[in-house]
Design an enzyme around this catalytic site. Structure first.
Site, PDB file in Angstrom:
ATOM      1  N   LYS A 131       9.836  37.631  35.123  1.00  0.00           N
ATOM      2  CA  LYS A 131       9.949  36.768  36.309  1.00  0.00           C
ATOM      3  C   LYS A 131       9.309  37.507  37.467  1.00  0.00           C
ATOM      4  CE  LYS A 131      11.691  32.817  37.633  1.00  0.00           C
ATOM      5  NZ  LYS A 131      11.987  31.617  36.809  1.00  0.00           N
ATOM      6  N   ASP A 161       8.085  28.119  39.681  1.00  0.00           N
ATOM      7  CA  ASP A 161       9.553  28.106  39.840  1.00  0.00           C
ATOM      8  C   ASP A 161       9.777  27.571  41.263  1.00  0.00           C
ATOM      9  OD1 ASP A 161      12.133  29.194  38.347  1.00  0.00           O
ATOM     10  OD2 ASP A 161      12.384  29.770  40.431  1.00  0.00           O
TER      11      ASP A 161
HETATM   12  P1  NDP Z   1      11.478  23.269  43.556  1.00  0.00           P
HETATM   13  O1  NDP Z   1      10.961  24.240  44.545  1.00  0.00           O
HETATM   14  O2  NDP Z   1      10.613  22.177  43.066  1.00  0.00           O
HETATM   15  O3  NDP Z   1      12.812  22.587  44.119  1.00  0.00           O
HETATM   16  C1  NDP Z   1      13.921  23.365  44.476  1.00  0.00           C
HETATM   17  C2  NDP Z   1      15.006  22.432  44.973  1.00  0.00           C
HETATM   18  O4  NDP Z   1      16.226  23.182  45.121  1.00  0.00           O
HETATM   19  C3  NDP Z   1      14.699  21.819  46.349  1.00  0.00           C
HETATM   20  O5  NDP Z   1      15.348  20.595  46.450  1.00  0.00           O
HETATM   21  C4  NDP Z   1      15.326  22.874  47.285  1.00  0.00           C
HETATM   22  O6  NDP Z   1      15.676  22.348  48.545  1.00  0.00           O
HETATM   23  C5  NDP Z   1      16.579  23.241  46.513  1.00  0.00           C
HETATM   24  N1  NDP Z   1      16.975  24.589  46.862  1.00  0.00           N
HETATM   25  C6  NDP Z   1      16.256  25.716  46.665  1.00  0.00           C
HETATM   26  N2  NDP Z   1      16.926  26.781  47.141  1.00  0.00           N
HETATM   27  C7  NDP Z   1      18.073  26.296  47.647  1.00  0.00           C
HETATM   28  C8  NDP Z   1      19.174  26.898  48.265  1.00  0.00           C
HETATM   29  N3  NDP Z   1      19.223  28.222  48.465  1.00  0.00           N
HETATM   30  N4  NDP Z   1      20.207  26.081  48.642  1.00  0.00           N
HETATM   31  C9  NDP Z   1      20.154  24.749  48.438  1.00  0.00           C
HETATM   32  N5  NDP Z   1      19.127  24.121  47.863  1.00  0.00           N
HETATM   33  C10 NDP Z   1      18.105  24.893  47.463  1.00  0.00           C
HETATM   34  O7  NDP Z   1      12.035  24.155  42.335  1.00  0.00           O
HETATM   35  P2  NDP Z   1      12.335  23.712  40.837  1.00  0.00           P
HETATM   36  O8  NDP Z   1      12.830  22.311  40.788  1.00  0.00           O
HETATM   37  O9  NDP Z   1      11.176  24.117  40.015  1.00  0.00           O
HETATM   38  O10 NDP Z   1      13.521  24.721  40.466  1.00  0.00           O
HETATM   39  C11 NDP Z   1      14.892  24.366  40.595  1.00  0.00           C
HETATM   40  C12 NDP Z   1      15.732  25.267  39.695  1.00  0.00           C
HETATM   41  O11 NDP Z   1      15.329  25.071  38.331  1.00  0.00           O
HETATM   42  C13 NDP Z   1      15.613  26.773  39.945  1.00  0.00           C
HETATM   43  O12 NDP Z   1      16.852  27.380  39.659  1.00  0.00           O
HETATM   44  C14 NDP Z   1      14.582  27.204  38.911  1.00  0.00           C
HETATM   45  O13 NDP Z   1      14.701  28.578  38.594  1.00  0.00           O
HETATM   46  C15 NDP Z   1      15.001  26.328  37.747  1.00  0.00           C
HETATM   47  N6  NDP Z   1      13.991  26.124  36.702  1.00  0.00           N
HETATM   48  C16 NDP Z   1      12.739  25.650  36.989  1.00  0.00           C
HETATM   49  C17 NDP Z   1      11.824  25.454  35.988  1.00  0.00           C
HETATM   50  C18 NDP Z   1      10.480  24.879  36.245  1.00  0.00           C
HETATM   51  O14 NDP Z   1       9.746  24.649  35.259  1.00  0.00           O
HETATM   52  N7  NDP Z   1      10.099  24.580  37.466  1.00  0.00           N
HETATM   53  C19 NDP Z   1      12.140  25.796  34.597  1.00  0.00           C
HETATM   54  C20 NDP Z   1      13.516  26.198  34.374  1.00  0.00           C
HETATM   55  C21 NDP Z   1      14.378  26.369  35.412  1.00  0.00           C
HETATM   56  P3  NDP Z   1      14.765  22.729  49.842  1.00  0.00           P
HETATM   57  O15 NDP Z   1      13.514  21.904  49.659  1.00  0.00           O
HETATM   58  O16 NDP Z   1      15.584  22.340  51.005  1.00  0.00           O
HETATM   59  O17 NDP Z   1      14.503  24.203  49.752  1.00  0.00           O
HETATM   60  O1  2IT Z   2      12.924  29.471  34.697  1.00  0.00           O
HETATM   61  C1  2IT Z   2      11.996  29.060  33.972  1.00  0.00           C
HETATM   62  O2  2IT Z   2      12.123  28.926  32.752  1.00  0.00           O
HETATM   63  C2  2IT Z   2      10.728  28.686  34.609  1.00  0.00           C
HETATM   64  N1  2IT Z   2      10.633  28.745  35.834  1.00  0.00           N
HETATM   65  C3  2IT Z   2       9.551  28.287  33.782  1.00  0.00           C
HETATM   66  C4  2IT Z   2       8.837  29.506  33.249  1.00  0.00           C
HETATM   67  C5  2IT Z   2       7.536  29.222  32.548  1.00  0.00           C
HETATM   68  O3  2IT Z   2       6.898  30.212  32.172  1.00  0.00           O
HETATM   69  O4  2IT Z   2       7.141  28.063  32.369  1.00  0.00           O
END
Ligand code: NDP
Ligand code: 2IT
Length: 452
Positions: A132, A172
């Site tokens: 990461k 992420d």
């Molecule tokens: P995005 O940046 O697309 O969206 C993040 C969302 O979470 C936004 O709505 C943001 O709100 C909110 N958020 C972020 N930080 C905070 C905080 N400290 N408090 C409250 N709300 C918060 O990210 P993703 O959707 O990609 O990621 C969301 C989660 O999923 C993370 O935990 C990530 O690690 C996990 N994840 C993502 C993957 C991927 O492929 N993208 C894969 C597996 C897991 P705001 O806009 O106000 O910051």
């Molecule tokens: O937390 C996760 O699994 C991710 N943000 C996706 C990682 C990836 O390599 O697609």
């Protein structure tokens, strides 16, 4: 089988050592504790792993790269951010995992994410190690050109540490298609090499269909597998979802495909609760707010006046059958878990990484809630990244249907592995199942290599 007192003592001793070796890293401690609590009985029953000190070795990253990212903002001011890449473990394949840009990023956060990534990637069945990275850079309010300058500067250092068979970053929080494009462009320029060194790329330059949907879709596929296992399904269920980014919006989309009713979304400002349900048209509006205009979720109530905006609040107080935390770590604490349980929640599946605190997890497990932990439930994103790497190596592109079918098969396979190692109680213990299944694969590979 080791008795529970002996297990407890071993866990305590192990965790004391881990805290001493890694002070001031609360998120990393939490992620390791959750794994060690469930893996320790298996570890004690497999003395060959213990003799080889696999747990001690597995909780120490292979290496951490820490560097400065210098860039100039639109006013000509010079800015310097911290950035890291935590290459945690490559026993079963090249390092793989996302990059996060958020002011809350610290080494502890990236170590917890890198650690969890190892087991998640093992569960997918694809040959991917765990890593990461990220920066404490805050993208909010920055212009496109500022984002580009930051991404280019970051890659000017990162490029020498990554490679298609070495380490393959992705997105992420705060890193989506735009940022991946800027980073890939700079990598290609520095290396003069067009290879699949990042995933989540644009479709024009090697990206995979379904990658952007994969984490949200995969989380709902996993929930559907959990419910099917007890003769139930997502259809007709009220679903509370947090976040409104990549994972949350595509979780809403798949809940709708399955006939469920999404009631909420949120961002760092607060939550929206729509008692009529968020339908496909409303979801398009949300995607426009968040993906195109980069606005706030509160704008939803300007258009849909029967919905409520819960300022500064998370959505866990809304009565539901299913909860899908899809925003960030530790967004669902014990009080929220108690509220969900007393409102009759049946299933919680983690779209985000470690969104539930450890005592919230214990509360769900102690109250017979079906609980899908992040490393199993949200593995669809990285699984599809693995499929993007395969397509890049083969120099072909699969259709959306083909990738989606593979994604569904992978989520089903992860569910089966969790059942295999998590059966025994009234419900399948998916935390135990995911942890032991992931651990076993990495431990077996590390053992084959000898003392490395
Ligand atoms: P995005 O940046 O697309 O969206 C993040 C969302 O979470 C936004 O709505 C943001 O709100 C909110 N958020 C972020 N930080 C905070 C905080 N400290 N408090 C409250 N709300 C918060 O990210 P993703 O959707 O990609 O990621 C969301 C989660 O999923 C993370 O935990 C990530 O690690 C996990 N994840 C993502 C993957 C991927 O492929 N993208 C894969 C597996 C897991 P705001 O806009 O106000 O910051
Ligand atoms: O937390 C996760 O699994 C991710 N943000 C996706 C990682 C990836 O390599 O697609």
């Amino acid at each position: 089988m080791a008795n529970s007192q002996a297990v407890k003592k071993e866990v305590e001793e192990f965790m004391t050592g881990l805290h001493n070796r890694n002070p001031y890293e609360p998120e990393f401690h939490q992620a390791v504790q959750e794994l060690v609590e469930t893996v320790m009985p298996y570890y004690l029953d497999h003395q060959q792993y213990r003799r080889w000190r696999i747990l001690e070795r597995m909780t120490e990253p292979d290496r951490v790269i820490m560097f400065r990212v210098t860039w100039s903002d639109d006013d000509g001011e010079i800015r310097a951010n911290k950035a890291w890449r935590v290459q945690f473990n490559n026993a079963i394949g090249p390092y793989k995992g996302g990059m996060r840009f958020h002011p809350s990023v610290t080494l502890s956060v990236l170590k917890f994410l890198g650690f969890e990534q190892c087991f998640k990637n093992a569960l997918t069945g694809l040959p991917m190690g765990g890593a990461k990275g990220g920066s404490n850079f805050n993208p909010k309010g920055r212009s496109d050109v500022e984002i580009m300058r930051f991404c280019h500067s970051l890659m000017t250092e990162l490029f020498r540490h990554i490679g298609e068979s070495r380490d393959v970053p992705a997105g992420d929080i705060g890193v989506g298609a735009r940022e991946i494009g800027y980073m890939f462009g700079q990598y290609k320029r520095l290396e003069n090499n067009f290879v699949g060194v990042l995933t989540g790329k644009g479709l024009e330059f090697g990206g995979s269909l379904i990658r952007k949907e994969a984490t949200g879709y995969g989380t709902v596929y996993f929930a559907q597998n959990m419910l099917n296992h007890i003769g139930d399904s997502v259809e007709g269920k009220d679903v509370v979802i947090s976040g409104s980014g990549n994972v949350a919006t595509y979780a809403v989309e798949k809940v709708l495909h399955y006939g469920g009713k999404p009631l909420t979304l949120s961002d760092s400002g607060g939550s929206i609760y729509d008692p009529d349900g968020i339908d496909e048209e409303k979801l398009e509006f949300i995607k426009d707010i968040k993906e195109v205009r980069r606005g706030r979720i509160s704008e939803y109530t300007d258009k849909y006046s029967t919905a409520k905006y819960l300022e500064g609040k998370r959505p866990w107080g809304v009565k539901c059958d299913i909860a899908l935390p899809c925003a960030t770590q530790n967004e669902l604490d014990l009080d929220a878990a108690k509220e969900l349980v007393s409102n009759g929640v049946k299933l919680v599946a983690e779209g985000a990484n470690m969104p539930s605190t450890l005592d919230a997890v214990h509360h769900f497990l102690g109250n017979n809630v079906l609980f899908g932990p992040a490393k199993a439930a949200n593995a669809g994103g990285v699984a599809c990244s693995g499929l993007e790497q395969s397509q890049n190596s083969l120099r072909i592109s699969w259709s959306a249907e083909e990738v989606d079918q593979r994604l569904q098969d992978i989520m089903k396979g992860i569910h089966s592995k969790c059942v295999k190692f998590g059966e025994g109680g009234e419900n399948v213990n998916y935390v135990q199942g995911a942890n032991i299944a992931g651990f076993e694969k990495i431990a077996a590979a590390m053992t084959s290599y000898g003392v490395t």
